[in-house]
Motif scaffolding. Sequence first.
Motif, PDB file in Angstrom:
ATOM      1  N   UNK A 201       0.844  -1.189   0.000  1.00 30.78           N
ATOM      2  CA  UNK A 201       0.000   0.000   0.000  1.00 30.78           C
ATOM      3  C   UNK A 201       0.882   1.243   0.000  1.00 30.78           C
ATOM      4  N   UNK A 202       0.310   2.366  -0.383  1.00 28.72           N
ATOM      5  CA  UNK A 202       1.067   3.615  -0.408  1.00 28.72           C
ATOM      6  C   UNK A 202       0.349   4.657   0.430  1.00 28.72           C
ATOM      7  N   UNK A 203       1.091   5.645   0.910  1.00 32.67           N
ATOM      8  CA  UNK A 203       0.463   6.717   1.688  1.00 32.67           C
ATOM      9  C   UNK A 203      -0.711   7.315   0.923  1.00 32.67           C
ATOM     10  N   UNK A 204      -1.803   7.553   1.619  1.00 37.28           N
ATOM     11  CA  UNK A 204      -2.990   8.109   0.987  1.00 37.28           C
ATOM     12  C   UNK A 204      -4.009   7.052   0.601  1.00 37.28           C
ATOM     13  N   UNK A 220       0.630   1.298  13.120  1.00 36.57           N
ATOM     14  CA  UNK A 220       1.284   1.052  11.843  1.00 36.57           C
ATOM     15  C   UNK A 220       0.411   1.446  10.652  1.00 36.57           C
ATOM     16  N   UNK A 221      -0.906   1.416  10.821  1.00 37.04           N
ATOM     17  CA  UNK A 221      -1.779   1.853   9.737  1.00 37.04           C
ATOM     18  C   UNK A 221      -1.603   3.357   9.514  1.00 37.04           C
ATOM     19  N   UNK A 222      -1.551   4.100  10.621  1.00 31.94           N
ATOM     20  CA  UNK A 222      -1.354   5.547  10.505  1.00 31.94           C
ATOM     21  C   UNK A 222       0.062   5.860  10.030  1.00 31.94           C
ATOM     22  N   UNK A 223       1.047   5.117  10.549  1.00 33.50           N
ATOM     23  CA  UNK A 223       2.433   5.352  10.142  1.00 33.50           C
ATOM     24  C   UNK A 223       2.592   5.188   8.638  1.00 33.50           C
ATOM     25  N   UNK A 224       1.862   4.256   8.063  1.00 34.19           N
ATOM     26  CA  UNK A 224       1.964   4.017   6.625  1.00 34.19           C
ATOM     27  C   UNK A 224       1.153   5.047   5.840  1.00 34.19           C
TER      28      UNK A 224
END
Lengths: 477, 477
Positions: A201-204, A220-224
């Motif tokens: 997955x990518x940011x956004x 980790x979901x937010x960090x990514x």
Amino acid sequence: MEWKVDRQSNKPLYQQVFDFIEQKISYGEFPLGTLLPSERKLAERLNVNRMTIVHVYDKLHAVGLVERKRGSGTRVSTHKWGVLSKGSTNWRRYVEGSTFLPTYPLIKRIREAAKQLENGFDLASGELSSDLFPSQLLQSSLVDESFPNDLSYEHPQGHLGLRETLSAYVKTNYNIKTTSSSILITSGAQQALYLITQCLLSPGDAVAIESPSYCYSLPLFQSAGLRIFGLPVGPNGINPKDIEDLYHKHQIRMVFLNPTYQNPTGTVLTDTRRKEVIEIAERLGIPIVEDDPFGLLSFKEEKHSPIKSFDYNGNVLYIGSLSKVVASGLRIGWLIGPQSVISRLADARQQMDFGLSIFPQLIANQFLQSADYTTHRKALTQELLDRRNTMISALHEILGEKVSFISPNGGLHIWCKINQKISDEKLVEEGIKNNVLFMPGSVYGFPDGYVRFTYARLEKKHIKDAVLRFSDILSRI
Amino acid sequence: MEWKVDRQSNKPLYQQVFDFIEQKISYGEFPLGTLLPSERKLAERLNVNRMTIVHVYDKLHAVGLVERKRGSGTRVSTHKWGVLSKGSTNWRRYVEGSTFLPTYPLIKRIREAAKQLENGFDLASGELSSDLFPSQLLQSSLVDESFPNDLSYEHPQGHLGLRETLSAYVKTNYNIKTTSSSILITSGAQQALYLITQCLLSPGDAVAIESPSYCYSLPLFQSAGLRIFGLPVGPNGINPKDIEDLYHKHQIRMVFLNPTYQNPTGTVLTDTRRKEVIEIAERLGIPIVEDDPFGLLSFKEEKHSPIKSFDYNGNVLYIGSLSKVVASGLRIGWLIGPQSVISRLADARQQMDFGLSIFPQLIANQFLQSADYTTHRKALTQELLDRRNTMISALHEILGEKVSFISPNGGLHIWCKINQKISDEKLVEEGIKNNVLFMPGSVYGFPDGYVRFTYARLEKKHIKDAVLRFSDILSRI
């Protein structure tokens, strides 16, 4: 801080603490400019009188090791032993500059309290109690002939023998058909989730997760940089239609589900809905990540086939683990998916840690193939059922109408709604003060007023007392 | 692909291959649209006649499992068994969309060749040969009393006992003073580097690394979006002045050094220069990451004190590992630094994999404390010296003026300049074809014409033959 004062020693307490801090400073463990804890906090942590710490800080100041500025506390001096130090890295800038988010303070607080807990009740940690780990059986599984001679780096996907054992294991236990080349051995489910969020997955990107979900507790979901959308969980799990809605509204790119004995609700997604989920995923072309740590811990005869077992086109990434069935400290999990995905994630993992140690892989491989494993799992499930029953009786008897819950048919947790207005944070703090720990609903992305109780981490004989203690703090707030 | 045809079986080869691919498709391991390898490539990999594969693909096409389009190869059909499939995830978009870079193709190529190598010479893999791993000693270190009963999650920084053992170990062996609370146990040096680049630096940051350096072979620097600047390595290591220049020119934020038996050059940074490095780091306030996997593998009496041993203000993050001294498959490394940094990285690591398995940590802890460890290390160093000597004699005798090198005083590698114009890629391909593997200088960020030979991975008796084989391919190009 793990260090403790030695009350048996002839050295005065203040001298012990002084020597400890002086050592930390001289070793560079507290570099120039490091903010020391307040006198009150350090006294609390070391369990000594506050005046002892006042004395220590005065002496540190007198010898020039620390500086004091009104309003900004006590810091390690930039002059050391009278000599102006050349300088030092501003570590704070490095530590705080990263996009990698720290663990949520409330979770950290509970975890630290759990480590320090003595004579208390841990209904918070989502793992088995020590007496349930099959240490003896694991030890005998590491027999002479299985001890490895070749201790070179392993295959990027993990030990081939274990992968072959697992492909038979998931066939027998879950009706999942796969071969060793589509399996990646991971450090528990956590590493599998990390690899997926980091490398696919990518940011956004938008993703869907259950609501409530343990996923909210993972920064980790937010960090990514992912945008998270919730799928409400009812008594029969999520509503597959909601996936479709989120897809059309937010172009979600992946769906994370924990369909069997969901953490924290304990609910099970029905078979009909599982098939609907697959049908939607295929039609829309969005992958499902199925996390299934509790599937085998069922209190009923009927088994729930994972979504993966209905997946003939490779839309599901399936995550399994031995953490809740064997032992969390073993750190063995696995990810099953299309070969191209597995091979990509294996390559990424090499760059992160160069793979898992051979030892836990061999221990797991031997244990899963032995007759002991089945014996262990049966006994474990029976014991968990006993604990669940004890917990439920205690909840009814002691808390009655004050809480509502659905009795789970497997897994480790009971999800309780508290039928009064309450602040999660206050409840947790009161719990810590009174040595009863639990997870508040807010860490799972829910509003205040819910609690997850783990009945697996406490021995049966302590469960009633734990509920009594909880009832005490609840009535006091 | 690990699967092999069974030449003993009664089933015809083409049928075996057909069944294998049909299974992969029906399990979803090759989802709809997956590109199958070309007939030639698959024939090569499975070591069968190309006509066999032609036959298999024809049959897969006839039953409708694959589609063929001129110029785009053979793909898994979107119609399965005649029925139009609902759809499938476009996995390629997920796999290729990430910023996480894959391993360099040339390195991947060499690693894969090393795994398949039979009756050849591996001078490429930077690890010990299997006979040098102390398997027996490790096994006896896992005695009854050390086998753990509590298999819960470990402390985020790793097993306390091992951290205490390590704090004594680095004091004795390296004159590094630290306490257990400033140590993080990692999955080898690789995880320590990963944590540092991910959690202490941000995309766009400039860092300095040695040139040549094994760091160039790790895409993780590029994946983290770092700008890399080189510090040229001479016979006495890097020139500390260069750090200052890079700082002023590019605002470098961190310096990565491997000062003792540097990988790949084998050189040692002098003590004077080590002190200059510390002085500069303190003055400019930029941290040094010191990677020291080979420090104990010294062929001379003199020991080299790590930069960390001169670091009184906490500017150095020190990375140690048992990979090159005990066994790479054990996966035990450590990071030593200021407490606030260690605690931050430990928290981040929890989110990535929830920590290391307890088993390798206990095995390492027992072994490091036993007398066996010293015995092992002495024998290991002696054997490595023998292999180095054998290698150097062979290089002189067989290659003479064709190569230039400095004899290393420790570690696992010899860095050779080839005194003729040559293409690294051609040399590697010719090597793979002739079963002699080595690492070309280009993977360490150097121009063509250098080679790193590892003398630790080959038994002594094979070293001369390996050099002969290398000489053969060199004279042929």
